[in-house]
Design a protein around this motif. Structure first.
Motif, mmCIF file in Angstrom:
data_model
loop_
_atom_site.group_PDB
_atom_site.id
_atom_site.type_symbol
_atom_site.label_atom_id
_atom_site.label_comp_id
_atom_site.label_asym_id
_atom_site.label_seq_id
_atom_site.Cartn_x
_atom_site.Cartn_y
_atom_site.Cartn_z
ATOM 1 N N GLY A 7 12.666 -0.454 6.185
ATOM 2 C CA GLY A 7 12.727 -1.066 4.870
ATOM 3 C C GLY A 7 12.815 -2.570 4.966
ATOM 4 O O GLY A 7 13.275 -3.118 5.972
ATOM 5 N N SER A 35 10.361 -5.129 -2.340
ATOM 6 C CA SER A 35 11.062 -4.231 -1.425
ATOM 7 C C SER A 35 10.197 -3.027 -1.114
ATOM 8 O O SER A 35 9.351 -2.641 -1.922
ATOM 9 N N LEU A 41 10.610 0.952 1.161
ATOM 10 C CA LEU A 41 11.316 1.891 2.023
ATOM 11 C C LEU A 41 10.278 2.879 2.532
ATOM 12 O O LEU A 41 9.518 3.449 1.735
#
Length: 158
Positions: free
Chosen positions: A81, A104, A106
């Motif tokens: 991540g 972001s 993940l």
């Protein structure tokens, strides 16, 4: 992850990039890794742009912080991540752009017996662009996405 000599040491790097106006900026990161489990890295960048007009082009003043993590809790699983958050701007006092941004993701891949890999990923981002103009456009954006993948190797020859 194979174990190498010195992998469990923190690393610090710093540099001073130059900007159009000759003002030094700065960038650096701190990284910690454990070859048997993963790594984490924190980065900061500030180019110290002066936002003024130079020979018909504006200099952008950009700062951001970044965090990246890669973990391997089991030989078949990994977790990766990253998160980035910052601001950039140009022009004083007008035209002026002042943009806040973040992004972001993940990513989780799972591998089974070296032949099958299943991966899931989530991405998210946003920008905030209040341009401070009475009739200016707002260029705010938000988005996110899910991705899934299945990879299968029928045989090493294929």
């Amino acid at each position: 992850m194979p174990r190498r000599h010195g992998d469990d040491q923190p690393t610090v790097i710093a540099s001073t990039p130059q900007r159009r106006a000759g003002r030094p900026g700065s960038a650096g990161f701190l990284r910690y890794s454990r070859s048997d489990r993963g790594l984490a890295q924190v980065t900061h960048l500030d180019n110290r742009g002066d936002r003024a007009l130079h020979h018909g082009e504006y200099a952008w003043d950009t700062r951001f912080d970044h965090l990246g993590v890669q973990l391997q809790p089991h030989t078949d699983w990994r977790i990766l991540g990253e998160h980035l958050r910052g601001r950039t701007g140009m022009g004083v006092p007008a035209p002026a752009a002042d943009v806040g941004f973040r992004a972001s993701y993940l990513l989780i891949p799972w591998t089974h017996r070296g032949k099958l890999r299943v991966t899931a990923r989530y991405d998210d981002f946003s920008t905030r662009d209040p341009d401070h103009q009475p009739r200016g456009e707002r260029s705010d954006e938000d988005g996110h996405a899910w991705t899934a993948a299945l990879l299968w190797q029928a045989s090493p020859a294929l």
